[in-house]
Design an enzyme around this catalytic site. Structure first.
Site, short mmCIF file in Angstrom:
data_model
loop_
_atom_site.label_atom_id
_atom_site.label_comp_id
_atom_site.label_asym_id
_atom_site.label_seq_id
_atom_site.Cartn_x
_atom_site.Cartn_y
_atom_site.Cartn_z
N SER A 44 33.18 9.66 2.02
CA SER A 44 32.01 10.54 1.85
C SER A 44 30.75 9.78 2.24
CB SER A 44 31.95 11.06 0.41
OG SER A 44 31.04 12.15 0.32
N SER A 45 29.68 9.83 1.43
CA SER A 45 28.45 9.15 1.80
C SER A 45 28.64 7.63 1.84
CB SER A 45 27.31 9.52 0.86
OG SER A 45 27.63 9.24 -0.48
N GLU A 68 36.62 10.87 5.45
CA GLU A 68 35.82 12.11 5.31
C GLU A 68 34.32 11.83 5.15
OE1 GLU A 68 39.14 15.34 3.89
OE2 GLU A 68 37.61 14.75 2.43
N TRP A 85 21.50 11.90 -7.12
CA TRP A 85 22.18 12.22 -5.87
C TRP A 85 21.54 13.43 -5.20
CZ3 TRP A 85 25.96 16.37 -5.05
CH2 TRP A 85 26.64 16.27 -3.82
N TYR A 115 19.49 11.61 -2.40
CA TYR A 115 20.50 11.29 -1.39
C TYR A 115 20.88 12.49 -0.51
CZ TYR A 115 21.61 6.72 -3.53
OH TYR A 115 21.57 5.42 -4.00
N SER A 124 36.18 21.60 6.63
CA SER A 124 35.23 20.79 5.87
C SER A 124 34.83 19.52 6.61
CB SER A 124 35.82 20.42 4.51
OG SER A 124 36.04 21.57 3.73
N HIS A 153 39.16 14.63 -1.02
CA HIS A 153 37.98 13.84 -0.65
C HIS A 153 37.91 12.47 -1.32
CE1 HIS A 153 34.19 13.66 1.37
NE2 HIS A 153 33.45 13.63 0.28
#
Length: 257
Positions: free
Chosen positions: A100-101, A124, A179, A183, A213, A235
């Site tokens: 993710s991030s 991802e 977040w 973010y 996604s 994820h």
């Protein structure tokens, strides 16, 4: 068992860090929830092969940060903050994992600081995908939204997510607000073929996630000539399949040594 460190860097961030094991440096970068405790099982599995370091993200959980370090955040800015942390920890070069991030940050590290990066392993990455304008919600609405998204869409096993414990989830209730307001829709970015090929990249997406996604991951990686493989998860593989993720990280990291 991990050693807990508190590390101050020149940006004014006081980092909560955990370190364990011996060998080449491996750094695990948390995703949007910002708390490194989700890596506990993965780090323990990898400590026989690497010196594993992880941390809470700036302004999240047990890492504090001044407003000057949190304004106008981007993947590039956070990558620079991680380099400051590496300097304080005397880590010259490392392999990085992030989903993710966290994957955004490690790709930015590889692009901007290639001399400090041996290779990166990502899962991802959100790239330029935009979430709803969460900053327009109240704090209570943000927490409610995140409770639903993180416990359902991010994982295929709600029990594994809940098993991280009440203390962890209490910290996340605060992190969700940071977040959403600092973010989200700020750190996402595209990467050129040149940026993605300066250091070795191993890329995965979740076989159990909806195809749409993170289909952009497949397009971006393939354009750069990077194969994309599947993990049997959604994820957060560090939550739902930590042993299998540790095996994947070990194999990919050692193959790039």
């Amino acid at each position: 068992m991990a050693t807990v460190l508190t590390v101050n860097t020149k940006s004014g961030i006081q980092w909560y860090c955990e370190s364990q094991g011996q060998g080449p440096s491996l750094i695990l970068v948390p995703s949007g929830e910002g708390d490194c405790s989700s890596f506990d099982k993965v780090a323990a599995q990898l400590a026989d092969s690497f010196k594993v370091t992880t941390f809470d993200m700036p302004g999240m959980s047990r890492s504090t940060a001044p407003e000057t370090a949190m304004n106008d955040l981007s993947a590039n800015i956070i990558a620079g903050q991680v380099i400051e942390l590496m300097d304080q920890l005397s880590i010259e070069i490392a392999t990085f994992y992030g989903c993710s991030s966290g994957g955004l940050i490690v790709l930015a590290l590889a692009a901007n600081y290639p001399a400090r990066v041996r290779s990166v392993i990502v899962h991802e990455v959100p790239l330029t995908k935009k979430l709803p304008p969460l900053e327009e919600l109240s704090d209570e609405q943000i927490v409610e939204f995140c409770h639903h998204v993180f416990s359902t869409e991010m994982v295929e096993d709600k029990g594994a997510w809940a098993a991280l414990g009440s203390e962890y989830h209490s910290r996340l209730d605060r992190n969700y607000i940071t977040w959403a307001r600092k973010y989200v829709n700020r750190v996402e970015r595209d990467f050129s073929k040149g940026e993605l090929t300066v250091r070795p990249v191993d890329w995965t997406v979740g076989a159990l996630a909806p195809m749409g996604s993170f289909f952009e991951n497949v397009v971006t990686a393939c354009h750069a000539g990077i194969p994309v493989s599947l993990l049997p998860c959604r994820h957060f593989p560090q939550v739902t399949m930590p042993e299998a993720l540790a095996k994947h990280i070990r194999e990919k990291a050692l193959s790039r040594m």
